[in-house]
Motif scaffolding. Structure first.
Motif, PDB file in Angstrom:
ATOM      1  N   ILE A 152       0.846  -1.209   0.000  1.00 46.97           N
ATOM      2  CA  ILE A 152       0.000   0.000   0.000  1.00 46.97           C
ATOM      3  C   ILE A 152       0.878   1.255   0.000  1.00 46.97           C
ATOM      4  N   LEU A 153       1.933   1.215   0.810  1.00 44.90           N
ATOM      5  CA  LEU A 153       2.823   2.386   0.858  1.00 44.90           C
ATOM      6  C   LEU A 153       3.512   2.606  -0.488  1.00 44.90           C
ATOM      7  N   GLY A 154       4.041   1.524  -1.064  1.00 41.41           N
ATOM      8  CA  GLY A 154       4.793   1.655  -2.315  1.00 41.41           C
ATOM      9  C   GLY A 154       3.925   1.904  -3.532  1.00 41.41           C
ATOM     10  N   SER A 155       2.736   1.292  -3.560  1.00 41.84           N
ATOM     11  CA  SER A 155       1.916   1.358  -4.780  1.00 41.84           C
ATOM     12  C   SER A 155       0.847   2.440  -4.744  1.00 41.84           C
ATOM     13  N   VAL A 156       0.454   2.884  -3.559  1.00 38.76           N
ATOM     14  CA  VAL A 156      -0.626   3.871  -3.481  1.00 38.76           C
ATOM     15  C   VAL A 156      -0.149   5.174  -2.795  1.00 38.76           C
ATOM     16  N   LEU A 166       1.633  10.872  -2.676  1.00 40.82           N
ATOM     17  CA  LEU A 166       2.465  11.900  -2.038  1.00 40.82           C
ATOM     18  C   LEU A 166       3.333  12.607  -3.078  1.00 40.82           C
ATOM     19  N   TYR A 167       3.909  11.810  -3.995  1.00 36.60           N
ATOM     20  CA  TYR A 167       4.771  12.384  -5.039  1.00 36.60           C
ATOM     21  C   TYR A 167       3.966  13.330  -5.923  1.00 36.60           C
ATOM     22  N   PHE A 168       2.718  12.926  -6.219  1.00 34.51           N
ATOM     23  CA  PHE A 168       1.853  13.765  -7.065  1.00 34.51           C
ATOM     24  C   PHE A 168       1.611  15.123  -6.396  1.00 34.51           C
ATOM     25  N   TYR A 169       1.234  15.087  -5.116  1.00 33.15           N
ATOM     26  CA  TYR A 169       0.919  16.351  -4.441  1.00 33.15           C
ATOM     27  C   TYR A 169       2.180  17.188  -4.172  1.00 33.15           C
ATOM     28  N   ALA A 170       3.339  16.511  -4.040  1.00 28.49           N
ATOM     29  CA  ALA A 170       4.572  17.273  -3.795  1.00 28.49           C
ATOM     30  C   ALA A 170       5.132  17.873  -5.080  1.00 28.49           C
ATOM     31  N   SER A 171       4.813  17.293  -6.231  1.00 27.92           N
ATOM     32  CA  SER A 171       5.462  17.705  -7.487  1.00 27.92           C
ATOM     33  C   SER A 171       4.523  18.317  -8.511  1.00 27.92           C
ATOM     34  N   LYS A 172       3.242  18.403  -8.210  1.00 28.16           N
ATOM     35  CA  LYS A 172       2.305  18.855  -9.260  1.00 28.16           C
ATOM     36  C   LYS A 172       2.552  20.306  -9.670  1.00 28.16           C
ATOM     37  N   ASP A 173       3.204  21.085  -8.778  1.00 22.88           N
ATOM     38  CA  ASP A 173       3.497  22.473  -9.148  1.00 22.88           C
ATOM     39  C   ASP A 173       4.795  22.590  -9.951  1.00 22.88           C
ATOM     40  N   ARG A 174       5.656  21.558  -9.833  1.00 24.53           N
ATOM     41  CA  ARG A 174       6.950  21.609 -10.515  1.00 24.53           C
ATOM     42  C   ARG A 174       6.901  20.945 -11.885  1.00 24.53           C
ATOM     43  N   TYR A 175       6.226  19.798 -11.998  1.00 18.18           N
ATOM     44  CA  TYR A 175       6.150  19.040 -13.255  1.00 18.18           C
ATOM     45  C   TYR A 175       4.686  18.843 -13.652  1.00 18.18           C
ATOM     46  N   VAL A 176       4.542  18.497 -14.934  1.00 11.03           N
ATOM     47  CA  VAL A 176       3.188  18.141 -15.396  1.00 11.03           C
ATOM     48  C   VAL A 176       3.045  16.627 -15.205  1.00 11.03           C
ATOM     49  N   ILE A 177       2.372  16.238 -14.161  1.00  9.27           N
ATOM     50  CA  ILE A 177       2.174  14.798 -13.905  1.00  9.27           C
ATOM     51  C   ILE A 177       0.704  14.541 -13.594  1.00  9.27           C
ATOM     52  N   SER A 178       0.317  13.298 -13.764  1.00  7.54           N
ATOM     53  CA  SER A 178      -1.082  12.952 -13.474  1.00  7.54           C
ATOM     54  C   SER A 178      -1.117  11.723 -12.560  1.00  7.54           C
ATOM     55  N   LEU A 232      11.168  -0.658   4.701  1.00 10.93           N
ATOM     56  CA  LEU A 232      12.072   0.447   5.036  1.00 10.93           C
ATOM     57  C   LEU A 232      12.638   1.087   3.767  1.00 10.93           C
ATOM     58  N   THR A 233      12.892   0.257   2.747  1.00 11.78           N
ATOM     59  CA  THR A 233      13.377   0.798   1.467  1.00 11.78           C
ATOM     60  C   THR A 233      12.313   1.702   0.850  1.00 11.78           C
ATOM     61  N   VAL A 234      11.074   1.249   0.890  1.00  8.67           N
ATOM     62  CA  VAL A 234       9.980   2.045   0.320  1.00  8.67           C
ATOM     63  C   VAL A 234       9.834   3.368   1.083  1.00  8.67           C
ATOM     64  N   VAL A 235       9.959   3.294   2.422  1.00 14.03           N
ATOM     65  CA  VAL A 235       9.863   4.520   3.238  1.00 14.03           C
ATOM     66  C   VAL A 235      10.959   5.501   2.824  1.00 14.03           C
ATOM     67  N   LEU A 236      12.195   5.001   2.728  1.00 10.49           N
ATOM     68  CA  LEU A 236      13.332   5.862   2.351  1.00 10.49           C
ATOM     69  C   LEU A 236      13.146   6.419   0.940  1.00 10.49           C
ATOM     70  N   ILE A 256       6.239   0.129 -11.028  1.00 10.15           N
ATOM     71  CA  ILE A 256       6.688  -0.136  -9.644  1.00 10.15           C
ATOM     72  C   ILE A 256       8.206   0.058  -9.621  1.00 10.15           C
ATOM     73  N   GLN A 257       8.656   1.051  -8.835  1.00 10.29           N
ATOM     74  CA  GLN A 257      10.086   1.355  -8.868  1.00 10.29           C
ATOM     75  C   GLN A 257      10.890   0.620  -7.793  1.00 10.29           C
ATOM     76  N   VAL A 258      10.270   0.327  -6.659  1.00 10.14           N
ATOM     77  CA  VAL A 258      10.955  -0.487  -5.647  1.00 10.14           C
ATOM     78  C   VAL A 258      10.386  -1.907  -5.765  1.00 10.14           C
ATOM     79  N   PRO A 259      11.201  -2.865  -6.220  1.00 10.55           N
ATOM     80  CA  PRO A 259      10.657  -4.218  -6.433  1.00 10.55           C
ATOM     81  C   PRO A 259       9.997  -4.788  -5.181  1.00 10.55           C
ATOM     82  N   MET A 260       8.799  -5.321  -5.367  1.00 14.26           N
ATOM     83  CA  MET A 260       8.034  -5.904  -4.252  1.00 14.26           C
ATOM     84  C   MET A 260       8.279  -7.408  -4.218  1.00 14.26           C
TER      85      MET A 260
END
Lengths: 217, 85
Positions: A60-64, A69-81, A134-138, A212-216
């Protein structure tokens, strides 16, 4: 009545659901600090519950949570959806990956006549997701706050060390499962590792292809 | 039960009995093997790795990172940053 007697009495007074949670926390604690007590062929109470909890939390942390969080942190810097279908696909694929890897281990254990249940393997393999979590958290922290890793050599060194540490920890837990849960001989462990390497590589490629960037694993 | 049978029974109870030959040894071996299964014998390397894997991972990761850093320099950190989207 001594200290342990009081502890035992207060534990006995707890409702069953809380007792289950205490057992799960105990299993998680032992997995980190005394894993020899957890990784064994015998079925331990609370192990499957702890395992499922840790796997689902990681997924849930890695996939959702991380993409949101990345979307809300970066939506002003990049065009992402943010694509809900993609999040569901990643979650489903991550769960399927866990079950598939357990199935591979279980089939190999059947081939080597190890008499081990699928539940036992799933419970043990799920506990090795603690380094993944812990990897996903980092990774999520670095995604949301990328400035931590840029410009500061000491911070970059510590982050690199942490990633390698989680990887080594995961590898050690993998070999603990081979040695104490599946009870492999040196020849069998070589076969297991070759098959696992091929399966893991294929799964990493599939996971990367859906984002998926951090292998599960 | 008559007196004679009672006397026989008392005699039988009073008689010292000993387990069959080899039974004690077999029982001890069984208990020992069960204990060994619960606490497996580990080599020094296995003890280092398996008793406290987190500590072992810390000890291994530091020199590994140092070695990678020494070979690749800052490009390792740059590579890592590029992987994090």
């Amino acid at each position: 009545m001594g200290y342990y007697g009081k502890q035992l009495r207060s534990y006995a007074k707890q409702p069953n659901s809380i007792r289950g949670e205490i057992k799960m926390i105990n299993v998680l604690y032992k997995t980190i600090f005394a894993p020899l007590e957890v990784f064994s062929r015998q079925d331990k109470k609370g192990r499957l519950g702890a395992s499922v909890t840790i796997v689902i939390s990681t997924i849930i942390l890695g996939s959702v949570i991380a993409p949101v969080l990345y979307f809300y942190a970066s939506k002003d810097r990049y065009v992402i959806s943010l694509n809900a279908e993609s999040l569901i696909l990643r979650t489903a694929l991550s769960i399927a990956t866990w079950l598939f890897v357990c199935a591979v281990f279980w089939l190999l254990s059947k081939a080597f006549k190890k008499d081990l249940s699928y539940k036992n393997i799933a419970a043990a393999w799920g506990l090795t997701y603690i380094p993944n979590l812990l990897t996903v958290v980092l990774y999520t922290i670095l995604m949301v706050f990328p400035e931590i890793n840029s410009g500061n050599i000491l911070a970059a060194f510590i982050i690199c060390t942490l990633f390698i540490m989680f990887l080594v920890w995961k590898a050690i837990l993998y070999f603990m499962i081979m040695r104490f849960v599946i009870d492999t001989t040196p020849r069998e462990i070589v076969i297991y590792t070759i098959v696992s390497a091929a399966v893991f590589t294929a799964l990493i490629v599939i996971e990367f292809s859906v984002g998926i960037q951090v292998p599960m694993l | 039960m008559n007196d004679r049978e009672m006397e026989k029974l008392i005699k039988a109870i009073d008689t010292d009995t000993s387990p069959p030959e080899g039974l004690k040894k077999e029982l001890i071996n069984k208990v020992m093997s069960l204990e060994n299964r619960a606490a497996p014998i580990l080599t020094p390397i296995e003890k280092f790795l398996f008793e406290k894997p987190l500590r072992a991972a810390c000890f291994i990761s530091l020199p590994v990172t140092g070695a990678i850093w020494a070979i690749m320099g800052n490009s390792f950190a740059a590579m890592l940053s590029s992987l994090i989207v």
